[in-house]
Scaffold this motif. Sequence first.
Motif, PDB file in Angstrom:
ATOM      1  N   LEU A  73      69.831  46.803  52.063  1.00  0.00           N
ATOM      2  CA  LEU A  73      68.392  46.303  51.744  1.00  0.00           C
ATOM      3  C   LEU A  73      67.526  47.022  52.892  1.00  0.00           C
ATOM      4  CD1 LEU A  73      66.307  44.064  50.915  1.00  0.00           C
ATOM      5  CD2 LEU A  73      67.137  42.812  52.674  1.00  0.00           C
ATOM      6  N   GLN A  74      68.157  46.777  54.405  1.00  0.00           N
ATOM      7  CA  GLN A  74      67.175  47.489  55.371  1.00  0.00           C
ATOM      8  C   GLN A  74      66.916  49.060  55.168  1.00  0.00           C
ATOM      9  OE1 GLN A  74      65.842  45.501  57.379  1.00  0.00           O
ATOM     10  NE2 GLN A  74      66.922  43.501  56.663  1.00  0.00           N
ATOM     11  N   LEU A  75      67.881  49.523  54.596  1.00  0.00           N
ATOM     12  CA  LEU A  75      67.908  51.102  54.614  1.00  0.00           C
ATOM     13  C   LEU A  75      66.916  51.374  53.224  1.00  0.00           C
ATOM     14  CD1 LEU A  75      71.527  52.185  55.489  1.00  0.00           C
ATOM     15  CD2 LEU A  75      69.508  52.827  56.535  1.00  0.00           C
ATOM     16  N   GLY A  76      66.649  50.567  52.593  1.00  0.00           N
ATOM     17  CA  GLY A  76      65.330  50.781  51.335  1.00  0.00           C
ATOM     18  C   GLY A  76      66.030  50.701  49.935  1.00  0.00           C
ATOM     19  N   LEU A  77      67.383  50.427  49.792  1.00  0.00           N
ATOM     20  CA  LEU A  77      67.893  50.720  48.543  1.00  0.00           C
ATOM     21  C   LEU A  77      67.179  49.917  47.414  1.00  0.00           C
ATOM     22  CD1 LEU A  77      70.344  51.436  46.486  1.00  0.00           C
ATOM     23  CD2 LEU A  77      71.454  49.582  47.549  1.00  0.00           C
ATOM     24  N   PHE A  78      66.555  48.784  47.798  1.00  0.00           N
ATOM     25  CA  PHE A  78      65.954  47.698  46.902  1.00  0.00           C
ATOM     26  C   PHE A  78      64.405  47.923  47.138  1.00  0.00           C
ATOM     27  CE2 PHE A  78      70.296  45.645  47.357  1.00  0.00           C
ATOM     28  CZ  PHE A  78      70.724  46.102  46.154  1.00  0.00           C
ATOM     29  N   TRP A 118      73.547  56.174  45.771  1.00  0.00           N
ATOM     30  CA  TRP A 118      72.852  56.079  47.079  1.00  0.00           C
ATOM     31  C   TRP A 118      73.641  56.174  48.147  1.00  0.00           C
ATOM     32  CZ3 TRP A 118      73.616  52.047  50.554  1.00  0.00           C
ATOM     33  CH2 TRP A 118      72.559  51.881  51.539  1.00  0.00           C
ATOM     34  N   LEU A 119      75.059  55.767  47.991  1.00  0.00           N
ATOM     35  CA  LEU A 119      76.106  55.715  49.187  1.00  0.00           C
ATOM     36  C   LEU A 119      76.167  57.374  49.643  1.00  0.00           C
ATOM     37  CD1 LEU A 119      78.807  53.276  47.770  1.00  0.00           C
ATOM     38  CD2 LEU A 119      77.088  53.123  49.909  1.00  0.00           C
ATOM     39  N   VAL A 120      76.032  58.112  48.686  1.00  0.00           N
ATOM     40  CA  VAL A 120      76.244  59.631  49.155  1.00  0.00           C
ATOM     41  C   VAL A 120      75.000  60.171  49.486  1.00  0.00           C
ATOM     42  CG1 VAL A 120      76.687  61.913  48.009  1.00  0.00           C
ATOM     43  CG2 VAL A 120      78.044  59.933  47.109  1.00  0.00           C
ATOM     44  N   ASP A 121      73.804  59.855  48.733  1.00  0.00           N
ATOM     45  CA  ASP A 121      72.564  60.355  49.177  1.00  0.00           C
ATOM     46  C   ASP A 121      71.934  59.961  50.638  1.00  0.00           C
ATOM     47  OD1 ASP A 121      72.465  61.701  46.909  1.00  0.00           O
ATOM     48  OD2 ASP A 121      71.095  60.318  45.935  1.00  0.00           O
ATOM     49  N   GLU A 122      72.431  58.683  50.975  1.00  0.00           N
ATOM     50  CA  GLU A 122      71.992  58.093  52.070  1.00  0.00           C
ATOM     51  C   GLU A 122      73.048  58.456  53.402  1.00  0.00           C
ATOM     52  OE1 GLU A 122      69.875  56.024  54.793  1.00  0.00           O
ATOM     53  OE2 GLU A 122      69.374  56.425  52.780  1.00  0.00           O
ATOM     54  N   TYR A 131      77.861  42.493  55.346  1.00  0.00           N
ATOM     55  CA  TYR A 131      77.289  43.450  55.928  1.00  0.00           C
ATOM     56  C   TYR A 131      76.652  44.579  55.209  1.00  0.00           C
ATOM     57  CZ  TYR A 131      76.956  47.914  58.972  1.00  0.00           C
ATOM     58  OH  TYR A 131      76.427  48.959  59.555  1.00  0.00           O
ATOM     59  N   VAL A 132      77.074  44.643  53.969  1.00  0.00           N
ATOM     60  CA  VAL A 132      76.879  45.781  52.930  1.00  0.00           C
ATOM     61  C   VAL A 132      76.016  45.070  51.838  1.00  0.00           C
ATOM     62  CG1 VAL A 132      78.956  47.225  53.483  1.00  0.00           C
ATOM     63  CG2 VAL A 132      79.096  45.608  51.645  1.00  0.00           C
ATOM     64  N   GLU A 133      75.614  43.924  52.142  1.00  0.00           N
ATOM     65  CA  GLU A 133      74.410  43.340  51.440  1.00  0.00           C
ATOM     66  C   GLU A 133      73.149  43.914  51.884  1.00  0.00           C
ATOM     67  OE1 GLU A 133      75.030  39.293  50.260  1.00  0.00           O
ATOM     68  OE2 GLU A 133      77.131  39.652  49.894  1.00  0.00           O
ATOM     69  N   GLU A 134      72.937  43.192  53.129  1.00  0.00           N
ATOM     70  CA  GLU A 134      71.742  43.558  53.885  1.00  0.00           C
ATOM     71  C   GLU A 134      71.386  44.710  54.382  1.00  0.00           C
ATOM     72  OE1 GLU A 134      69.204  41.216  57.502  1.00  0.00           O
ATOM     73  OE2 GLU A 134      70.528  40.144  56.301  1.00  0.00           O
ATOM     74  N   THR A 135      72.633  45.417  54.710  1.00  0.00           N
ATOM     75  CA  THR A 135      72.272  46.706  55.359  1.00  0.00           C
ATOM     76  C   THR A 135      71.613  47.637  54.317  1.00  0.00           C
ATOM     77  OG1 THR A 135      74.135  46.503  56.992  1.00  0.00           O
ATOM     78  CG2 THR A 135      73.311  48.805  56.473  1.00  0.00           C
ATOM     79  N   GLN A 155      76.130  54.032  72.677  1.00  0.00           N
ATOM     80  CA  GLN A 155      77.070  54.741  73.451  1.00  0.00           C
ATOM     81  C   GLN A 155      76.878  56.381  73.119  1.00  0.00           C
ATOM     82  OE1 GLN A 155      81.344  54.618  72.231  1.00  0.00           O
ATOM     83  NE2 GLN A 155      81.464  53.631  74.021  1.00  0.00           N
ATOM     84  N   LEU A 156      76.822  56.663  71.966  1.00  0.00           N
ATOM     85  CA  LEU A 156      76.753  58.124  71.364  1.00  0.00           C
ATOM     86  C   LEU A 156      75.258  58.735  71.473  1.00  0.00           C
ATOM     87  CD1 LEU A 156      79.332  58.092  68.451  1.00  0.00           C
ATOM     88  CD2 LEU A 156      79.593  58.815  70.738  1.00  0.00           C
ATOM     89  N   GLY A 157      74.390  57.719  71.101  1.00  0.00           N
ATOM     90  CA  GLY A 157      72.917  58.451  71.266  1.00  0.00           C
ATOM     91  C   GLY A 157      72.645  59.148  69.942  1.00  0.00           C
ATOM     92  N   ASP A 158      72.276  60.444  70.209  1.00  0.00           N
ATOM     93  CA  ASP A 158      71.788  61.423  69.140  1.00  0.00           C
ATOM     94  C   ASP A 158      73.139  61.950  68.631  1.00  0.00           C
ATOM     95  OD1 ASP A 158      69.211  60.927  69.869  1.00  0.00           O
ATOM     96  OD2 ASP A 158      69.054  62.886  70.741  1.00  0.00           O
ATOM     97  N   ASP A 159      74.209  61.664  68.947  1.00  0.00           N
ATOM     98  CA  ASP A 159      75.551  61.954  68.189  1.00  0.00           C
ATOM     99  C   ASP A 159      75.994  60.931  67.238  1.00  0.00           C
ATOM    100  OD1 ASP A 159      75.706  64.514  69.510  1.00  0.00           O
ATOM    101  OD2 ASP A 159      76.683  63.721  71.269  1.00  0.00           O
ATOM    102  N   PHE A 160      75.268  60.030  67.315  1.00  0.00           N
ATOM    103  CA  PHE A 160      75.979  58.789  66.418  1.00  0.00           C
ATOM    104  C   PHE A 160      75.602  59.186  64.876  1.00  0.00           C
ATOM    105  CE2 PHE A 160      74.975  55.082  63.764  1.00  0.00           C
ATOM    106  CZ  PHE A 160      76.210  54.253  63.929  1.00  0.00           C
ATOM    107  N   VAL A 161      76.482  58.930  64.207  1.00  0.00           N
ATOM    108  CA  VAL A 161      76.561  59.334  62.682  1.00  0.00           C
ATOM    109  C   VAL A 161      76.880  57.886  61.839  1.00  0.00           C
ATOM    110  CG1 VAL A 161      77.140  60.855  60.484  1.00  0.00           C
ATOM    111  CG2 VAL A 161      76.818  61.726  62.884  1.00  0.00           C
ATOM    112  N   LEU A 162      75.823  57.223  61.203  1.00  0.00           N
ATOM    113  CA  LEU A 162      76.425  56.084  60.249  1.00  0.00           C
ATOM    114  C   LEU A 162      77.486  56.096  59.409  1.00  0.00           C
ATOM    115  CD1 LEU A 162      75.539  53.098  59.961  1.00  0.00           C
ATOM    116  CD2 LEU A 162      74.010  54.072  57.861  1.00  0.00           C
TER     117      LEU A 162
END
Length: 565
Positions: free
Chosen positions: A419-424, A327-331, A413-417, A512-519
Motif C-alpha cells: 500500500l505504501q509503495l503505491g500498489l493500490f 508488481w513484485l518483479v517491477d517494484e 507486513y506485506v499487506e501495508e507495505t 546501517q547500509l545507507g545507499d547500499d540498501f536494497v529492499l
Amino acid sequence: MRLSTLLAATALTAASLAAGPAVWAAPHEAHAPNKPPQGAGTHADLIELFDGFRGWRDTSNASGMIDHSLAATNAQRAQLRIFQDRLKAIGPASWERAQQVDYLAVRAQLDQQDFLLNVTKPWARDPGYYIDQLQRRTYTDLPLPAAERDVLVQHLQAVPAYLAQARVNLDAMAADYADLAIHNLTHGDGVGHGMPYRAVEPAGLIGWYDDLAARAATQQPDLAPAIQGARQAVVDYRDWLLEVRPGVTAQAGVGRKAYDWFLTNVRLMPYDSNQIVDLAQRELERTWAFYTLERQRNRDLPELELPRTADAYHEQLAASDALIRKWLVDEGFITVPDFVPQTWQEMGFNAPWVVRRDGPMFWEQIMYRDVSPDHLHATIPGHRFDGHMARRITHPIRAHISDSGRTEGWGLYVEETPLQLGLFDDRPRTREFIYVFGLFRAARTIGDVRMQRNEMTVEETMNYWKEWTPFLDDNVARVDAAIYLRRPPGYGMSYTMGMFQLQKLLVDRARQLGDDFVLRDFHDYLMTAGRLPVSLLRYELTGYDDEISQLWAHTPLSEIDLTAD
C-alpha cells in the motif's frame, strides 16, 4: 526471477553479515550486554540435541490420538528435563553469531514445551482439545481402500475410551474453554477452517459424525457400527460437559506473570505485555484514523459490490494474482524463484467461493469484493509463498522452526507495505480494506493479551473486536477468540507486533547500509534465513545486540512463582 538470482542475493546478504554492522551504527552496540553462557559443547552437539528433542516431542498411540494420562505426561516432563540439562551444559559464548541465534531458537523450543506441559496443559484445562483431535477424521472421503478403512475403524473404535480418559484428564477445566467446547460440539463455526464445503454446514462435531454416517450409508455401509459408536461417545461427552459446567469457574488465561515469561522466553519478544497493549492501542488509533481519512477521500466513489457468481469472483482473483506477481518483479520487492507455482490455481488461495445461508462472513465480505489484500497476506508474497521458500531451507535447526511473530508478522507486513509503495494507488476502495484488516489485527493484539491475563472473557473480547472492526460477525469473532486463547499464548498479538519488529529491522538495515540498501535483498534474507523470532533475525543480520542481550540471562519456568498474579 530465477533461483540463481535468489542465491546470488543470499550470497550478498551473507557477505554483508560477515562484514558486520557499519561503524556509524555504534549506538546499538553501546549497551553492555548480558553474555552468552560459557561451557563445553559444539554447534554439532546442539543439532544432535534438537534432533532428539524433535523426535521425542510427539507421542501418538496407534489410533493417532495423543496419550495424556498422568503417567504419560509425567514421563514427558522427566524427559524434557533431560534435554534442558543437556542444553545447560552447552555454552555458545565463542560461537559465530548465526550459531548463537540457533542456540536461542532451540532454547525457546524447549521452553515452549515446558510451558505446554506445566502451564497451558490443554488436556487438563480445555475440553475442546479433544474435539480438535476427533473432528478432522470425520472429513474423510469415502469409500476407502481396505487398509485405510481399517485405520479409520481403529480410530473410531478408540473414541469411547479416549473421551472416557478425557473426563479423567480434565481436572482443571476453565469456564471459557468449556463454553467454547459445548458450542463447537453442536454448532458450525461459520468460518470453515479446513472443512469440506457443505451447502448446509454440519452442526459441530456431532453434526460431522452425522455427515460421515450419511455418506457411509451409501458409499461404505460396513462403517456404520464404528461411526455410531464414536458418535454416541461424543454425545455422552457433551452431556457430561453440560452436567459439570455449572461448577466450572476457573479462568482460561495463563495469567500476567506466565504470559510475560512466555513472551520473553518463547516468543523472544523485546516487549512485555503492558508495552504490547500500549503499542497496539496506538496502532489501533493510527489505523482507524487512516481508515477514516481514506473513507473521506473516497466519499464520492461507489462502494465495491459483492460478486454474484463464482466465475466473477475467480476472474477477479486471477486479475489480482497477475497484478501482484507483476508488481513484485517491477517494484523489485522480492525474488520469485521458478519453483514457486506460477498460477493462482496451482498456488492456491484463501477464500473459496461459498454460498452461505446468512451471507458472507467477515473475511468473505472483504475478499469477495477485492481479494488482493488477503492474497498478499495468505498467498503471494505471504503465507503460501513463504511456505514454498521455507521448504527449501535445509538447515538442521531452522528448517523445523516456524515462529508466528515472523510468519504472521510477515503476512501483515506485506499487506501495508505494498500500500505504501503505491500498489493500490488506482484502487482507492481496496486501500480501505487494508486498513480494515489492520484494525482487526491491532484489536486482536489487545484482546489476546487481556484474555491471557484474565482481564477479558471470550464474550467481552468478541464485543470489543466488533466495536473496532467493520464487517466483523459473531462467528469469526468467536473463532478467532478461541484460536488466540487456546493456542500457545501470544499468537494473536504476533501479527501486529511481528510487523512492528520487521519494520524496525527494515529501518535498522536501511540506516546501517545507507545507499547500499536494497529492499529485495532484505526481503530475500527473510525468506532464506529461517522463520525464527524476529529478534534473532535482527541480531544475525545487523549485529545489534540491544534486544538479544536481554535474552541471555535466562530464568527457567520452574523458578517462576506463577501464583503471584
